[in-house]
Write an enzyme that holds these catalytic residues in place. Sequence first.
Site, PDB file in Angstrom:
ATOM      1  N   THR A 148       0.856  -1.190   0.000  1.00  0.00           N
ATOM      2  CA  THR A 148       0.000   0.000   0.000  1.00  0.00           C
ATOM      3  C   THR A 148       0.893   1.241   0.000  1.00  0.00           C
ATOM      4  OG1 THR A 148      -1.950   0.999   1.019  1.00  0.00           O
ATOM      5  CG2 THR A 148      -0.296   0.131   2.530  1.00  0.00           C
ATOM      6  N   ASN A 149       0.341   2.413   0.327  1.00  0.00           N
ATOM      7  CA  ASN A 149       1.151   3.639   0.365  1.00  0.00           C
ATOM      8  C   ASN A 149       0.666   4.539   1.495  1.00  0.00           C
ATOM      9  OD1 ASN A 149      -0.966   5.525  -0.683  1.00  0.00           O
ATOM     10  ND2 ASN A 149      -0.855   4.125  -2.415  1.00  0.00           N
ATOM     11  N   ARG A 150       1.271   5.718   1.623  1.00  0.00           N
ATOM     12  CA  ARG A 150       1.059   6.556   2.820  1.00  0.00           C
ATOM     13  C   ARG A 150      -0.191   7.437   2.757  1.00  0.00           C
ATOM     14  NH1 ARG A 150       6.078  10.001   3.632  1.00  0.00           N
ATOM     15  NH2 ARG A 150       4.752  10.876   5.246  1.00  0.00           N
TER      16      ARG A 150
END
Length: 213
Positions: A21-23
Amino acid sequence: MNILVTAGATREPIDPVRYLTNRSSGKMGYALAKAGTTLGHRITLISGPTSLDIPPNIDFIPVETAQEMLEAVKANIGGQDAAIFSAAVADYRPSSLSDKKIKKTADSLTLELVKNPDILGSARLQFKYDGILVGFAAETENLEINAREKLCRKACDLIVANDISQKGIGFDSDHNEVLLVYPERTRLLPVDSKERLAHTIIEAVHELRTGTG
Ligand code: CTP
């Protein structure tokens, strides 16, 4: 107006317990959904997993992966006056999903990734969407040039561009500074809360739809 909003990060599974995933926190997209209802519009929010409360009085469609987000957008974009793509979609996903937990037997492990579909980029050509189309651009350099390239490539009416190299704003923050990039002009929205920026962005989208911008 009927407005579709995508928000949050997508989650791309590796095995039953792990994912990529990402931030992205989803805060900007949820602020857009709330501002939209406050300003009297009907909102459909398609969201990856976030820790945020679901805004009241909207149609909420939870998804996990980019592929699920694509399907949800495809099924709901017809009849929308505007579509705002603020989701941080994972550009790649693992090429295969292990149905069993991957054990740490080897000293190194190589994950093969394959490209995810470009959801925003599919809106015009694949889904034949002809309403107002708004994308986001998160850049670390050449903000306006890169945003303008995205505006053309994805056939958008507006790109909301933010410089993610600036500390304290943008990703996971309650504040942001954005550049609205239109085909013929730009407009800077200086540092402000995501709530207030969201109001201004919804108003800008309304102006595009009604031709008053
Ligand atoms: N987006 C999307 N589907 C993807 C990737 C991005 O819908 N698979 C949308 C985002 O929601 C955002 C816009 O496209 O509105 C810009 O995303 P970004 O990842 O910055 O653009 P890319 O085209 O992937 O360009 P680059 O990787 O060069 O930054």
